[in-house]
Write a protein that holds these residues in place. Structure first.
Motif, PDB file in Angstrom:
ATOM      1  N   VAL A 194       0.855  -1.188   0.000  1.00 50.63           N
ATOM      2  CA  VAL A 194       0.000   0.000   0.000  1.00 50.63           C
ATOM      3  C   VAL A 194       0.889   1.235   0.000  1.00 50.63           C
ATOM      4  CG1 VAL A 194      -1.813   1.272   1.202  1.00 50.63           C
ATOM      5  CG2 VAL A 194      -1.805  -1.237   1.246  1.00 50.63           C
ATOM      6  N   LEU A 195       0.666   2.109  -0.973  1.00 49.98           N
ATOM      7  CA  LEU A 195       1.439   3.346  -1.085  1.00 49.98           C
ATOM      8  C   LEU A 195       0.515   4.532  -0.874  1.00 49.98           C
ATOM      9  CD1 LEU A 195       3.519   2.637  -4.338  1.00 49.98           C
ATOM     10  CD2 LEU A 195       3.967   1.870  -1.999  1.00 49.98           C
ATOM     11  N   VAL A 196       0.917   5.449   0.014  1.00 47.46           N
ATOM     12  CA  VAL A 196       0.199   6.698   0.232  1.00 47.46           C
ATOM     13  C   VAL A 196       1.064   7.814  -0.326  1.00 47.46           C
ATOM     14  CG1 VAL A 196      -0.794   8.254   1.941  1.00 47.46           C
ATOM     15  CG2 VAL A 196      -0.945   5.771   2.278  1.00 47.46           C
ATOM     16  N   LEU A 197       0.543   8.569  -1.289  1.00 47.81           N
ATOM     17  CA  LEU A 197       1.315   9.558  -2.032  1.00 47.81           C
ATOM     18  C   LEU A 197       0.832  10.959  -1.675  1.00 47.81           C
ATOM     19  CD1 LEU A 197       1.138   6.781  -3.691  1.00 47.81           C
ATOM     20  CD2 LEU A 197       1.868   8.111  -5.641  1.00 47.81           C
ATOM     21  N   LEU A 198       1.744  11.804  -1.180  1.00 45.54           N
ATOM     22  CA  LEU A 198       1.397  13.142  -0.694  1.00 45.54           C
ATOM     23  C   LEU A 198       1.968  14.209  -1.625  1.00 45.54           C
ATOM     24  CD1 LEU A 198       2.252  12.596   3.092  1.00 45.54           C
ATOM     25  CD2 LEU A 198       0.076  12.139   1.913  1.00 45.54           C
ATOM     26  N   HIS A 199       1.122  15.130  -2.027  1.00 42.23           N
ATOM     27  CA  HIS A 199       1.528  16.191  -2.946  1.00 42.23           C
ATOM     28  C   HIS A 199       2.199  17.344  -2.204  1.00 42.23           C
ATOM     29  CE1 HIS A 199      -1.633  19.007  -1.707  1.00 42.23           C
ATOM     30  NE2 HIS A 199      -2.445  17.965  -1.637  1.00 42.23           N
ATOM     31  N   GLY A 200       2.700  18.301  -2.978  1.00 45.88           N
ATOM     32  CA  GLY A 200       3.422  19.431  -2.416  1.00 45.88           C
ATOM     33  C   GLY A 200       2.599  20.711  -2.339  1.00 45.88           C
ATOM     34  N   PRO A 214       6.345   5.250  13.664  1.00 43.86           N
ATOM     35  CA  PRO A 214       7.098   4.148  13.044  1.00 43.86           C
ATOM     36  C   PRO A 214       6.290   2.869  12.871  1.00 43.86           C
ATOM     37  CG  PRO A 214       7.809   4.512  15.300  1.00 43.86           C
ATOM     38  CD  PRO A 214       6.928   5.671  14.948  1.00 43.86           C
ATOM     39  N   ALA A 215       5.268   2.651  13.684  1.00 39.90           N
ATOM     40  CA  ALA A 215       4.436   1.451  13.523  1.00 39.90           C
ATOM     41  C   ALA A 215       3.485   1.570  12.343  1.00 39.90           C
ATOM     42  CB  ALA A 215       3.652   1.199  14.800  1.00 39.90           C
ATOM     43  N   LEU A 216       3.278   2.788  11.869  1.00 38.46           N
ATOM     44  CA  LEU A 216       2.341   3.041  10.790  1.00 38.46           C
ATOM     45  C   LEU A 216       3.029   3.119   9.429  1.00 38.46           C
ATOM     46  CD1 LEU A 216      -0.763   3.573  10.772  1.00 38.46           C
ATOM     47  CD2 LEU A 216      -0.222   6.013  10.739  1.00 38.46           C
ATOM     48  N   VAL A 217       4.283   3.563   9.435  1.00 43.35           N
ATOM     49  CA  VAL A 217       5.026   3.803   8.194  1.00 43.35           C
ATOM     50  C   VAL A 217       6.163   2.793   8.095  1.00 43.35           C
ATOM     51  CG1 VAL A 217       6.357   5.469   6.859  1.00 43.35           C
ATOM     52  CG2 VAL A 217       4.448   6.253   8.293  1.00 43.35           C
ATOM     53  N   GLU A 218       6.060   1.897   7.121  1.00 45.51           N
ATOM     54  CA  GLU A 218       7.056   0.845   6.953  1.00 45.51           C
ATOM     55  C   GLU A 218       8.264   1.317   6.155  1.00 45.51           C
ATOM     56  OE1 GLU A 218       6.429  -3.783   6.426  1.00 45.51           O
ATOM     57  OE2 GLU A 218       5.986  -2.715   4.555  1.00 45.51           O
ATOM     58  N   ARG A 219       8.006   2.149   5.157  1.00 38.52           N
ATOM     59  CA  ARG A 219       9.057   2.731   4.324  1.00 38.52           C
ATOM     60  C   ARG A 219       8.642   4.154   3.976  1.00 38.52           C
ATOM     61  NH1 ARG A 219       8.476  -2.548   2.550  1.00 38.52           N
ATOM     62  NH2 ARG A 219      10.406  -3.792   2.358  1.00 38.52           N
ATOM     63  N   VAL A 220       9.625   4.986   3.620  1.00 40.88           N
ATOM     64  CA  VAL A 220       9.300   6.377   3.296  1.00 40.88           C
ATOM     65  C   VAL A 220      10.139   6.836   2.112  1.00 40.88           C
ATOM     66  CG1 VAL A 220      10.962   7.289   4.990  1.00 40.88           C
ATOM     67  CG2 VAL A 220       9.060   8.721   4.222  1.00 40.88           C
ATOM     68  N   GLY A 221       9.503   7.570   1.216  1.00 43.27           N
ATOM     69  CA  GLY A 221      10.189   8.153   0.072  1.00 43.27           C
ATOM     70  C   GLY A 221      10.033   9.663   0.075  1.00 43.27           C
ATOM     71  N   LEU A 222      11.149  10.374   0.015  1.00 41.02           N
ATOM     72  CA  LEU A 222      11.139  11.837   0.019  1.00 41.02           C
ATOM     73  C   LEU A 222      11.612  12.326  -1.344  1.00 41.02           C
ATOM     74  CD1 LEU A 222      12.749  12.552   3.521  1.00 41.02           C
ATOM     75  CD2 LEU A 222      10.365  11.980   2.958  1.00 41.02           C
ATOM     76  N   VAL A 271       4.920   5.525   2.670  1.00 48.55           N
ATOM     77  CA  VAL A 271       4.482   6.908   2.449  1.00 48.55           C
ATOM     78  C   VAL A 271       5.497   7.601   1.551  1.00 48.55           C
ATOM     79  CG1 VAL A 271       3.924   9.120   3.502  1.00 48.55           C
ATOM     80  CG2 VAL A 271       3.276   6.998   4.656  1.00 48.55           C
ATOM     81  N   LEU A 272       5.004   8.199   0.483  1.00 50.61           N
ATOM     82  CA  LEU A 272       5.830   8.926  -0.475  1.00 50.61           C
ATOM     83  C   LEU A 272       5.367  10.372  -0.499  1.00 50.61           C
ATOM     84  CD1 LEU A 272       5.498   6.307  -3.371  1.00 50.61           C
ATOM     85  CD2 LEU A 272       7.297   6.402  -1.632  1.00 50.61           C
ATOM     86  N   GLY A 273       6.294  11.303  -0.327  1.00 46.53           N
ATOM     87  CA  GLY A 273       5.913  12.711  -0.286  1.00 46.53           C
ATOM     88  C   GLY A 273       6.770  13.549  -1.204  1.00 46.53           C
ATOM     89  N   HIS A 274       6.125  14.464  -1.917  1.00 50.65           N
ATOM     90  CA  HIS A 274       6.837  15.385  -2.805  1.00 50.65           C
ATOM     91  C   HIS A 274       6.832  16.785  -2.211  1.00 50.65           C
ATOM     92  CE1 HIS A 274       6.905  18.282  -6.285  1.00 50.65           C
ATOM     93  NE2 HIS A 274       8.037  17.630  -6.451  1.00 50.65           N
ATOM     94  N   SER A 275       8.000  17.428  -2.134  1.00 56.88           N
ATOM     95  CA  SER A 275       8.128  18.817  -1.705  1.00 56.88           C
ATOM     96  C   SER A 275       7.555  18.995  -0.297  1.00 56.88           C
ATOM     97  CB  SER A 275       7.448  19.736  -2.728  1.00 56.88           C
ATOM     98  OG  SER A 275       7.806  21.081  -2.535  1.00 56.88           O
ATOM     99  N   MET A 276       6.545  19.819  -0.107  1.00 59.29           N
ATOM    100  CA  MET A 276       5.912  19.947   1.204  1.00 59.29           C
ATOM    101  C   MET A 276       5.441  18.583   1.702  1.00 59.29           C
ATOM    102  SD  MET A 276       2.391  22.041   2.149  1.00 59.29           S
ATOM    103  CE  MET A 276       1.378  20.860   1.219  1.00 59.29           C
TER     104      MET A 276
END
Length: 334
Positions: free
Chosen positions: A80-86, A167-175, A149-154
């Motif tokens: 599951v990927l959650v993608l956050l805009h800027g 940390p229990a909610l987010v397994e990996r993170v992409g900035l 969780v993947l986030g761009h800019s902001m």
């Protein structure tokens, strides 16, 4: 034969008149809707893009806030990927990447509260900490188990704070071109610190300037023929005060470097991806983040400016696949 043709004409004429009348009525109704809400034209284009990708539009209320998000389904066992805009962005910024990932990953692409179609009225505070807490609640309401969780800019700054605090909610993170550290001076950063909004749009010239800061590859700039460009300018002018208030929080307020400070507590696998020609968040920020997270994998995208997720979506999708292949250390998200 001649008599049959003559007999057919009255019916044909009536049908043509009916079609013309319906068309005229439809055009008049569309004109009325655009007069009432010109931005509906932009939303209609966003909806067309979403449908073309096979994404569903969803709404959910979490802690009294209405979220609108796009969802891409996949097999039950898919990550599951959650993608956050800027900042000044929306969920649609991630659609080019979603095209590469659809069907292989479950995608949740929300408009953050205050932005896009999600609720703004009555939502207090849009800084990194407040939004990270809201995203955590959103994930709990829509997902089972830890997510990437993947986030761009902001959105990258929000993702960093979220990963450190949950940390229990987010397994990996992409900035991706993430805000939240004191990068090398550039004109954008200096303008923000001086109290300006370098992303402000109030006429066609400032719209061109805004897009010029964001994109290195001009081929990736969305086409905006008239009247879409005029509609967007009017929309951004109405949003000017809100945009300024958010920039006061994330760009020059007490939380401006909170993501970088939080990064020292991130133990999960991390992807850092930057545009080599980023005029907004200088690429020096990637090394500043990496210094705080030695486990991070770095990817520098030579063909991109700030909008890596739109300029090089294929390379971004490949980098995300690499992140998902990174092993999670025992206790990293406990």
């Amino acid at each position: 034969m001649r008599a049959a043709n003559l007999q057919g004409w009255p019916g044909m004429t009536a049908a043509v008149v009916a079609v013309v009348a319906i068309a005229v009525a439809a055009i008049a109704f569309a004109a009325f809707l655009l007069w009432r809400d010109p931005y509906a034209l932009v939303r209609a284009e966003f909806a067309r893009e979403r449908l073309a990708l096979g994404l569903a539009r969803r709404e959910v209320e979490v802690d009294g806030i209405r979220w609108v998000y796009a969802e891409g389904v996949a097999a039950a066992a898919a990550p599951v990927l959650v993608l956050l805009h800027g900042y000044t962005g929306s969920k649609e910024n991630w659609y080019p990447v979603a095209r590469r990932l659809r069907g292989r990953r479950r995608l949740l692409i929300p408009d953050l509260p205050g932005w896009g179609e999600s609720q703004r009225s009555g939502v207090a505070g849009h800084g990194f900490a407040a939004q990270a807490a809201r995203v955590a609640a959103f994930i709990r309401a829509t997902c089972d188990g830890p997510v990437t969780v993947l986030g761009h800019s902001m959105g990258g700054g929000i993702a960093a704070v979220l990963a450190a605090r949950e940390p229990a909610l987010v397994e990996r993170v992409g900035l991706f071109d993430a805000a939240g550290v004191r990068f090398a001076d550039n004109q954008f950063g200096l303008d923000v610190l001086a109290g300006k909004n370098p992303f402000g749009v109030h006429d066609r010239a400032s719209l061109a300037h805004y897009l010029g800061i964001l994109f290195h590859d001009r081929r990736a700039v969305p086409a905006m023929p008239w009247p879409a460009s005029a509609i967007l300018v009017a929309h951004r002018r109405r949003d000017a005060a809100f945009e300024q208030s958010v920039l006061d929080e994330i760009g020059r307020g007490p939380e401006q470097f909170l993501p970088g400070e939080s990064a020292t507590r991130i133990r999960q696998p991390v992807l850092l991806a930057w545009g080599a020609h980023d005029q907004v968040i200088d690429p020096s920020a990637m090394d500043l983040y990496a210094d705080k997270m030695p486990q991070a994998r770095k990817v520098l995208l030579d063909g991109s400016g700030h909008m890596t997720v739109m300029e090089q979506p294929g390379e971004v999708a490949d980098a995300i696949d690499g992140l998902l292949a990174m092993p999670v250390q025992q206790g990293a998200h406990a």
